[in-house]
Enzyme design. Structure first.
Site, PDB file in Angstrom:
ATOM      1  N   PHE A   1       0.843  -1.192   0.000  1.00 17.38           N
ATOM      2  CA  PHE A   1       0.000   0.000   0.000  1.00 17.38           C
ATOM      3  C   PHE A   1       0.877   1.240   0.000  1.00 17.38           C
ATOM      4  CE2 PHE A   1      -2.122   3.320   2.619  1.00 17.38           C
ATOM      5  CZ  PHE A   1      -3.258   3.520   1.861  1.00 17.38           C
TER       6      PHE A   1
ATOM      7  N   SER B   1       7.165   3.196  17.478  1.00 16.27           N
ATOM      8  CA  SER B   1       6.693   1.808  17.408  1.00 16.27           C
ATOM      9  C   SER B   1       7.665   0.968  16.594  1.00 16.27           C
ATOM     10  CB  SER B   1       5.320   1.759  16.719  1.00 16.27           C
ATOM     11  OG  SER B   1       4.385   2.518  17.426  1.00 16.27           O
TER      12      SER B   1
ATOM     13  N   ALA C   1       1.872  18.821  17.651  1.00 11.13           N
ATOM     14  CA  ALA C   1       2.721  17.906  16.898  1.00 11.13           C
ATOM     15  C   ALA C   1       2.233  17.832  15.466  1.00 11.13           C
ATOM     16  CB  ALA C   1       2.696  16.521  17.533  1.00 11.13           C
TER      17      ALA C   1
ATOM     18  N   GLU D   1      -0.834  25.421  15.390  1.00  9.96           N
ATOM     19  CA  GLU D   1      -1.809  24.828  16.314  1.00  9.96           C
ATOM     20  C   GLU D   1      -2.144  25.725  17.500  1.00  9.96           C
ATOM     21  OE1 GLU D   1      -0.991  20.758  17.342  1.00  9.96           O
ATOM     22  OE2 GLU D   1      -0.958  20.125  15.250  1.00  9.96           O
TER      23      GLU D   1
ATOM     24  N   GLU E   1      -6.534  22.707   7.101  1.00  7.94           N
ATOM     25  CA  GLU E   1      -7.971  22.775   6.817  1.00  7.94           C
ATOM     26  C   GLU E   1      -8.728  21.530   7.288  1.00  7.94           C
ATOM     27  OE1 GLU E   1      -7.744  21.288   2.144  1.00  7.94           O
ATOM     28  OE2 GLU E   1      -8.173  23.384   2.613  1.00  7.94           O
TER      29      GLU E   1
ATOM     30  N   GLU F   1       4.537  23.899  13.449  1.00  3.63           N
ATOM     31  CA  GLU F   1       3.407  23.241  14.109  1.00  3.63           C
ATOM     32  C   GLU F   1       2.965  24.010  15.351  1.00  3.63           C
ATOM     33  OE1 GLU F   1       1.458  20.819  13.242  1.00  3.63           O
ATOM     34  OE2 GLU F   1       2.511  20.027  11.505  1.00  3.63           O
TER      35      GLU F   1
ATOM     36  N   ARG G   1      -8.890  11.577  17.124  1.00  2.33           N
ATOM     37  CA  ARG G   1      -7.951  10.638  16.518  1.00  2.33           C
ATOM     38  C   ARG G   1      -8.736   9.452  15.984  1.00  2.33           C
ATOM     39  NH1 ARG G   1      -3.347  12.921  14.991  1.00  2.33           N
ATOM     40  NH2 ARG G   1      -2.006  13.624  16.702  1.00  2.33           N
TER      41      ARG G   1
END
Lengths: 185, 185
Positions: free
Chosen positions: A18, A115, A78, A98, A140, A94, A66
């Site tokens: 993918f 991870s 972040a 934010e 956006e 960022e 999320r």
């Protein structure tokens, strides 16, 4: 601790599964140190930055939905690196987008893989403790609520399971260490 | 801080891309709070546990090859939850398998999402500070080198970029906080 190729797994075959807008996925067949074969499912990610913004005795956090979790999380500001972007510049961007704040003296705290078992995402964590107010300008497709919490409030939110984001918990621990030792790390 | 569904993104369509041995991948089309449509690339993961093993003035770390990064990392013992497994039991199992130690008094420190932007992986972090020696028993496709480091050594390894795993850095910070305050979190 020896070389960083300890127990290297040699790639026998790679299957590209993918290629998305943000992540990609491949499955590698690898040869283990004992000669046997295993598969590794690997997510590629462009990397990200996170910023701990300190404003007097408070840190600034953002709450956002999320989708992978089906709920909103309280996190430090972040975002992903835009192709080839310098992490320090990305952190400044960022923070501004934010929260509206800029910071002339943003500093690196640590960089870490989130991870390493299945993904190559690397986050660069910074602290911004000389904040200059300005106008926020989120992406956006980004909806955020900006809040400020004290160290005691942040620690309570972690204990209550209401702050449950790895980079944010790490930032709160680093902030507490700074309060206790004068150093973020 | 308001409800945990703040800025909810409603699923319009889900496309299942990949179902692997460990992770799966889907792409969701979502409706944003302003009514516009966006896509979300989502990795599903079974969740994991990690254990900070403290032995006197040292912590036990394991070095292992991480194929997504193409190098080996120094980490605290950790591993995936086996389907439906209780996290505390999994933590005891991983500690024993990777280091040989058991611990009657393993305690929860924090639970956290590692990469909430694209994955649902949740790690439960424990501390084990009353270690009883035994026989390690790693998985057949797992190759590990077990080492012990002091807090000062661990902090230096983080600064030098030789410990660059999120859960491990968090554990080192928690350990230092324990040394300074008597509490891991």
């Amino acid at each position: 601790m020896s070389s960083s190729n300890l127990f290297e797994e040699k790639t026998v075959r790679t299957e590209q599964i993918f290629q998305g807008r943000i992540i990609s996925l491949q499955v590698d067949e690898v040869e283990l140190p004992n000669g046997s074969i295993a598969t590794r499912e690997i997510v590629r990610h462009p990397g990200a930055v996170a910023v701990l913004p300190i404003k007097g005795d408070r840190m600034i956090v953002v709450e956002q939905y999320r989708k992978p979790l089906g709920k909103s999380l309280v996190e430090i500001p972040a975002g992903k690196l835009d192709g080839g972007e310098d992490p320090l510049e990305a952190a400044k961007r960022e923070l501004m987008e934010e929260t509206g704040y800029t910071c002339p003296t943003i500093r690196h705290v640590a960089s870490f893989y989130t991870s390493p078992g299945f993904a190559d995402e690397l986050i660069h964590l910074y602290v911004a403790d000389e904040l200059v107010p300005g106008q926020a300008n989120p992406d956006e497709d980004e909806f955020l609520e900006v809040t400020e919490v004290t160290l005691d409030e942040a620690k309570a939110l972690i204990r209550e399971g209401r702050i449950e984001d790895a980079k944010t918990i790490m930032a709160v621990y680093a902030w507490q260490l700074y309060r206790l030792t004068g150093s973020y790390a």
